[in-house]
Design a protein around this motif. Structure first.
Motif, mmCIF file in Angstrom:
data_model
loop_
_atom_site.group_PDB
_atom_site.id
_atom_site.type_symbol
_atom_site.label_atom_id
_atom_site.label_comp_id
_atom_site.label_asym_id
_atom_site.label_seq_id
_atom_site.Cartn_x
_atom_site.Cartn_y
_atom_site.Cartn_z
ATOM 1 N N UNK A 37 44.341 44.552 35.617
ATOM 2 C CA UNK A 37 43.578 43.363 35.981
ATOM 3 C C UNK A 37 44.159 42.069 35.420
ATOM 4 N N UNK A 38 45.032 42.177 34.438
ATOM 5 C CA UNK A 38 45.644 41.037 33.753
ATOM 6 C C UNK A 38 44.573 40.208 33.025
ATOM 7 N N UNK A 39 43.799 39.443 33.774
ATOM 8 C CA UNK A 39 42.729 38.664 33.154
ATOM 9 C C UNK A 39 41.428 39.037 33.834
ATOM 10 N N UNK A 40 40.468 39.494 33.062
ATOM 11 C CA UNK A 40 39.214 39.912 33.671
ATOM 12 C C UNK A 40 38.043 39.666 32.743
ATOM 13 N N UNK A 41 36.996 39.062 33.275
ATOM 14 C CA UNK A 41 35.767 38.866 32.524
ATOM 15 C C UNK A 41 34.734 39.927 32.888
ATOM 16 N N UNK A 42 35.102 40.853 33.770
ATOM 17 C CA UNK A 42 34.167 41.894 34.163
ATOM 18 C C UNK A 42 34.828 43.251 34.049
ATOM 19 N N UNK A 43 33.994 44.283 34.043
ATOM 20 C CA UNK A 43 34.511 45.642 33.992
ATOM 21 C C UNK A 43 34.759 46.160 35.405
ATOM 22 N N UNK A 44 35.308 47.351 35.503
ATOM 23 C CA UNK A 44 35.585 47.971 36.799
ATOM 24 C C UNK A 44 34.766 49.247 36.916
ATOM 25 N N UNK A 45 33.618 49.202 37.581
ATOM 26 C CA UNK A 45 32.817 50.420 37.706
ATOM 27 C C UNK A 45 33.239 51.348 38.857
#
Length: 127
Positions: free
Chosen positions: A101-109
C-alpha cells in the motif's frame, strides 16, 4: 517477492493464550498492510485482524474484539497476533498476509486484495 512465515501456533486449553508471529526473511514489511486470517475445517477463510503499514490503525472481526490484539514492528520486519481468552471456535489454521500500500491510513479487510500469504500455523483450542 515477499516471503511470509508464521509461527507460534499450538494446542491450548480454552481460556488460554497464544502469540502468533509473522516474519519475512526476504523483503521488508514497511510498505504493507498486514492481515491475519483463519480457516477452520469445513469453513471458509475468515479475516480476523488487520493493521495498516504504520501500525496506527487496527480493525478486528467482532468475534475476537477484546480478546485479540494485532501489532507490528517494522524494524524487525514482523507482525504479531496476541490471542487471549481463546475459545474452541478459534481453532483453525491462521495465516498472515501482506497488501502493498506504500502509504495507507486504513487497513485492508478484503482477502482478495492481499499480494502475499504465509503457509499458515495451526491453532487448536481444547474445551
Amino acid at each position: 517477492q515477499l516471503r511470509l512465515v508464521e509461527s507460534g501456533g499450538g494446542l491450548v486449553q480454552s481460556g488460554g493464550s497464544l502469540r502468533l508471529s509473522c516474519a519475512t526473511s526476504r523483503g521488508t514489511l514497511e510498505y504493507y498492510n498486514i492481515g491475519w486470517f483463519r480457516q477452520a475445517p469445513g469453513k471458509e477463510r475468515e479475516g480476523v485482524a488487520f493493521i495498516n503499514n504504520s501500525g496506527d490503525k487496527t480493525d478486528y472481526v467482532d468475534s475476537v474484539k477484546g480478546r485479540f490484539t494485532i501489532s507490528r514492528d517494522n524494524a524487525k520486519n514482523s507482525a504479531y497476533l496476541q490471542m487471549d481468552n481463546l475459545k474452541p471456535e478459534d481453532t483453525g489454521v491462521y495465516y498472515c498476509a501482506a497488501d502493498l500500500t506504500i502509504l495507507s491510513e486504513s487497513t485492508t479487510p478484503e482477502a482478495d486484495k492481499y499480494d502475499f500469504w504465509g503457509q499458515g500455523t495451526q491453532v487448536t483450542v481444547s474445551s
